[in-house]
Design an enzyme around this catalytic site. Structure first.
Site, PDB file in Angstrom:
ATOM      1  N   ASP A 191       0.694  -0.856   0.454  1.00 14.89           N
ATOM      2  CA  ASP A 191      -0.147   0.308  -0.005  1.00 14.89           C
ATOM      3  C   ASP A 191       0.882   1.320  -0.310  1.00 14.89           C
ATOM      4  O   ASP A 191       0.775   2.242  -0.607  1.00 14.89           O
ATOM      5  CB  ASP A 191      -0.642  -0.390   1.551  1.00 14.89           C
ATOM      6  N   ASP A 194       4.529   0.852   4.420  1.00 12.91           N
ATOM      7  CA  ASP A 194       4.633  -0.732   4.915  1.00 12.91           C
ATOM      8  C   ASP A 194       4.350  -1.437   4.060  1.00 12.91           C
ATOM      9  O   ASP A 194       4.614  -1.858   2.665  1.00 12.91           O
ATOM     10  CB  ASP A 194       3.347  -0.239   5.991  1.00 12.91           C
ATOM     11  N   TYR A 341      -8.683   2.532   6.241  1.00 11.64           N
ATOM     12  CA  TYR A 341      -9.330   3.047   4.553  1.00 11.64           C
ATOM     13  C   TYR A 341     -10.660   2.332   4.766  1.00 11.64           C
ATOM     14  O   TYR A 341     -10.986   1.591   4.432  1.00 11.64           O
ATOM     15  CB  TYR A 341      -8.516   2.065   3.692  1.00 11.64           C
TER      16      TYR A 341
END
Length: 587
Positions: A191, A194, A341
């Site tokens: 993403d 990370d 998210y």
């Protein structure tokens, strides 16, 4: 006598339709190169051009059109999907290679069927004529001191650096190796800095990138990045195909645990923690992620159909249709990534998915669905969570309905200097401290798409280019000419908040101490766009500052698409004059 007769007939046709002279820019024994550039004088939705030569030509290579040989001295060129729409004031420009006998330099002309005919616009066979919209003016005349094509190529490399799984032999990132090969679904992108694979931002990012490839393919061609772009974008598409099981109706939407992952600072190649899978199904809703993934797959089917890979295109489309049907039948927001998210709803994703499926299939049911899902509200920004303006733009392009146009204009006017948004002293439209560059880049992409659709063309092109110029160096940070894209120019961030880039070459150890280690990261995260400055233009290049120095796949997406759009403007001689507040003299 036949070739002479053909030439005479062709000359008569040229005179009737109005032809443009094509310069031959290079020639050699057995071939030559030409640069066609045709002023557009009527609205076109699909076009057919005739390329005429004064000498016999055996074969022709054209990347911007499908070429058919009619006679030894005439070739018919039919548009690709991505460049079918041309507006008054634009120029249709492309390069071609001709092959013949000997070192020939033929006198060459080109005309587009119906463009200069009093009877109206002629479409290519099988292409539906769209309603004529307000003609955008020619916005050319600007001179750039930025290498947008180079920035585009570097952005592709950033996405390659985010790859998870077993890397291919052509991996262009020397400090990256195989990682997470035993994931429940291997592949895809990490993403950000990370190592979690989050489904919503990955799908949203892919949709934006594919939109740019479909709409601005000539930008990738001019930049010399078309093959690299197709190679890069196939990585997440392959992952989505593996993540969706149409038989069990389950979609893997996350791999890795955010908490465990964020407590680990090291290389993805060195991970040892458990990497659990999260899925959506009829009993565990997630139509937001399912629909966005369907949108990416549908856009991918168009892009790879244009490339000529019909088998892969069909595979993507079949997955997109079944996944959309699943999302439509199982509405509900995914709750498994709320801390990282959290989605605000699924109507925008459902709208985007149905709109892209309409584009891919021309099935009116999908268009009807999109009209039921589209929202009237103006988006705060285009983001991984909010695609309202994306769907409004697509529906305007497909229907020419002024209602959708008004929504796009309302959104974009809110980003103009008179719209109430904060501007930094050097001119960045600053929406939020988290990813300010990301939001400006995303909106610049929307502005370029709207301009191509004939909406405030000159104004939006200029604004979009000025925003990207700020990001690439038209600012006063570090004495000026500071690029917020890593690797562009000589001044750029050296300490992005990114685990892998902070680690020295293997087999040297890498751990938590690298987070706060002084000096530049050992690896250059080429192409990544950092979050960006504060509202007063202040910025610190510090790895521990994950607000200003974060990088993420979605941060690059609209910026990347805008770069392709700007190179498209250069390729068509429509690059606008700009007036950045803090211009950088160098590239």
């Amino acid at each position: 006598m036949i070739p002479v007769l053909v030439l005479l007939v062709s000359l008569v046709v040229q005179t009737t339709w109005g032809a443009t002279t094509v310069p031959i820019t290079n020639h050699w024994s057995g071939g030559f190169q030409g640069e066609a550039c045709i002023p557009i004088t009527k609205e076109l939705n699909g076009w057919k051009a005739h390329l005429l030569f004064s000498e016999d030509v055996d074969s022709l290579e054209v990347w911007a059109a499908t070429a058919t040989k009619v006679t030894p001295r005439e070739f018919v060129l039919v548009n690709k999907d991505y460049n079918s729409v041309e507006h008054v004031g634009d120029k249709l420009c492309f390069t071609f290679l001709g092959h013949g006998t000997g070192d020939i330099v033929p006198t060459t002309t080109i005309y587009i069927e119906g463009m200069d005919d009093a009877g109206g616009v002629t479409s290519a066979p099988g292409v539906t004529q769209a309603p004529v919209v307000t003609s955008p003016p020619n916005t050319g005349g600007g001179t750039s001191n930025k290498d947008y094509g180079a920035a585009l190529g570097k952005s592709i490399l950033f996405y390659d650096a985010q790859r998870s799984g077993k890397l291919p032999a052509n991996n262009p990132i020397p400090w990256r190796g195989d990682s997470a090969v035993n994931d429940c679904v291997p592949g895809g992108w990490y993403d950000a800095g990370d190592h979690v694979k989050f489904g919503l931002p990955m799908a949203s990012t892919s949709t934006v990138l594919l939109w740019s490839l479909v709409r601005f393919q000539d930008g990738y061609e001019k930049a010399g990045q078309l093959d690299m772009m197709y190679d890069m974008i196939k990585w997440p598409l392959d992952y989505f195909l593996k993540a969706w099981n149409p038989q069990s109706k389950e979609l893997v939407v996350q791999v890795g645990d955010g908490g465990a992952d964020h407590s680990f600072w090291g290389r993805p190649e060195d991970m040892t923690m458990a990497r659990p899978c999260q899925t959506v199904s009829s009993s565990n809703k997630g139509s937001d992620i399912a629909a966005e993934t369907a949108a990416a797959l549908a856009a991918g089917s168009i892009a790879f159909k244009t490339k000529g890979d019909t088998a892969y295109s069909s595979q993507l489309l079949a997955a997109a249709e079944s996944l959309y049907a699943f999302a439509k039948a199982n509405r509900g927001i995914f709750s498994g990534a709320t801390q990282f998210y959290g989605s605000s709803g699924d109507k925008d994703e459902m709208c985007e998915a149905s709109a892209w499926l309409y584009r891919a299939t021309k099935n009116n049911q999908y268009l009807d669905d999109a009209k039921t899902f589209v929202e009237d509200a103006w988006a705060w920004a285009l983001s991984w969570d909010d695609k309202k303006v994306a769907c409004q733009e697509i529906l305007y392009e497909e229907t020419q309905n002024s209602h959708y146009k008004d929504a796009v204009v309302g959104f974009l006017e809110g980003w103009m200097p008179s719209g109430g948004i904060t501007y930094t002293p050097c001119g960045l439209a600053w929406r939020d401290k988290w990813g300010a560059n990301r939001y400006a880049g995303n909106t610049a992409f929307v502005a370029l798409l709207a301009a191509e659709a004939g909406i405030n063309t000159a104004k939006y092109r200029q604004w979009a280019v000025e925003q990207i110029n700020y990001i690439l160096g038209d600012n006063h940070h570090d004495g000026g000419c500071y690029s917020f894209q890593i690797g562009y120019g000589s001044k750029y961030p050296r300490q992005p908040h990114h685990r892998g880039a902070s680690c020295p070459d293997r087999p040297a150890p890498c751990g938590q101490e690298q987070l706060s280690a002084p000096g530049p990261s050992p690896q250059t995260l080429t192409g990544a766009l950092v979050g960006g400055p504060e509202a007063n233009d202040n910025y610190q290049d510090v790895r521990t500052d994950y607000v200003l120095n974060e990088v993420a796949t979605d941060y690059n997406s609209g910026f990347h698409g805008a770069l392709a759009g700007i190179v498209h403007l250069q390729a068509t001689n429509n690059f606008p004059a700009t007036n950045n507040k803090c211009p950088c003299a160098g590239k």
